[in-house]
Design an enzyme around this catalytic site. Sequence first.
Site, short mmCIF file in Angstrom:
data_model
loop_
_atom_site.label_atom_id
_atom_site.label_comp_id
_atom_site.label_asym_id
_atom_site.label_seq_id
_atom_site.Cartn_x
_atom_site.Cartn_y
_atom_site.Cartn_z
N LYS A 113 -2.14 4.68 10.48
CA LYS A 113 -3.56 4.93 10.24
C LYS A 113 -4.25 3.71 9.63
O LYS A 113 -5.33 3.34 10.05
CB LYS A 113 -3.75 6.14 9.32
CG LYS A 113 -3.31 7.46 9.92
CD LYS A 113 -3.61 8.63 9.00
CE LYS A 113 -2.98 8.54 7.63
NZ LYS A 113 -1.53 8.62 7.59
N ARG A 120 -6.97 16.89 4.39
CA ARG A 120 -5.56 17.26 4.48
C ARG A 120 -5.34 18.76 4.53
O ARG A 120 -4.22 19.20 4.71
CB ARG A 120 -4.79 16.67 3.29
CG ARG A 120 -4.66 15.18 3.38
CD ARG A 120 -3.73 14.66 2.35
NE ARG A 120 -3.52 13.23 2.55
CZ ARG A 120 -2.77 12.48 1.79
NH1 ARG A 120 -2.13 13.02 0.78
NH2 ARG A 120 -2.63 11.21 2.02
N ARG A 158 8.09 -0.64 5.13
CA ARG A 158 6.90 -0.85 4.30
C ARG A 158 7.27 -0.85 2.82
O ARG A 158 6.76 -1.63 2.04
CB ARG A 158 5.86 0.24 4.60
CG ARG A 158 4.55 0.04 3.85
CD ARG A 158 3.50 1.01 4.32
NE ARG A 158 3.64 2.31 3.72
CZ ARG A 158 2.88 3.37 4.03
NH1 ARG A 158 1.96 3.26 4.95
NH2 ARG A 158 3.06 4.53 3.44
N ARG A 174 5.47 0.28 -2.81
CA ARG A 174 4.61 1.41 -3.20
C ARG A 174 5.47 2.56 -3.72
O ARG A 174 6.44 2.96 -3.09
CB ARG A 174 3.79 1.91 -2.00
CG ARG A 174 2.53 1.12 -1.77
CD ARG A 174 1.74 1.53 -0.56
NE ARG A 174 1.54 2.95 -0.38
CZ ARG A 174 0.83 3.47 0.61
NH1 ARG A 174 0.24 2.69 1.49
NH2 ARG A 174 0.70 4.77 0.73
N ARG A 182 6.23 13.82 1.09
CA ARG A 182 4.94 13.58 1.74
C ARG A 182 4.98 13.95 3.22
O ARG A 182 4.03 14.52 3.75
CB ARG A 182 4.52 12.11 1.58
CG ARG A 182 4.10 11.78 0.16
CD ARG A 182 3.91 10.29 -0.07
NE ARG A 182 2.93 9.72 0.84
CZ ARG A 182 3.06 8.54 1.41
NH1 ARG A 182 4.12 7.79 1.23
NH2 ARG A 182 2.12 8.08 2.21
#
Length: 190
Positions: free
Chosen positions: A14, A89, A128, A134, A145
């Site tokens: 995204k 969401r 990532r 992160r 998630r």
Amino acid sequence: MLNLVLFGPPGAGKGTQSEKLIEKYQLVHISTGDIFRAHIKNQTELGQQVSQIIADGNLVPDSITIAMLEEEIKKNPGAKGFIFDGFPRTVAQAEALDAFLMSIGQQISGVVALDVTEEELTQRIAKRQEISGRADDAADKLKKRIEEYFSKTIHVLPYYEQQGKLAKVDGIGEIDAIFQSLTAIVDQYS
């Protein structure tokens, strides 16, 4: 005004595709994740509230998220349109977004969902996480998630499908090929 929702699970691409769409269509990017991270970095009152919620891998309550989105939209009165990344969401959030946009004479033009397999998502986010570090990309948080997406968030798609606003794009492949598929759809909205 062109108002898009870019939809997909964590790691679907995204953020990457949003950047390309923003450049092509001159849209204002509204990423709930970016907004939350900015508040956390600046240690605002909201940022302190949200910090622990996100660190635990949970979703921020609708009331906080929607208030922040309204604030971001109002900051950009001359925008050609917005791209919503990571929101809505839940169906309740989608309904609240529709109601807010209607109150300012706007609506969602279209919703594009990036379809990506769980296996591909896991590989992408592992890469990532190595690069960005992160906290929400750690394996245990990521699993939560992705489960959250497939158990709750995915139910927003039928809401937009009933409105005739949903399109799906294969999110696996070359970035530019995926982008071409996206623009073929978005061009129909503008």
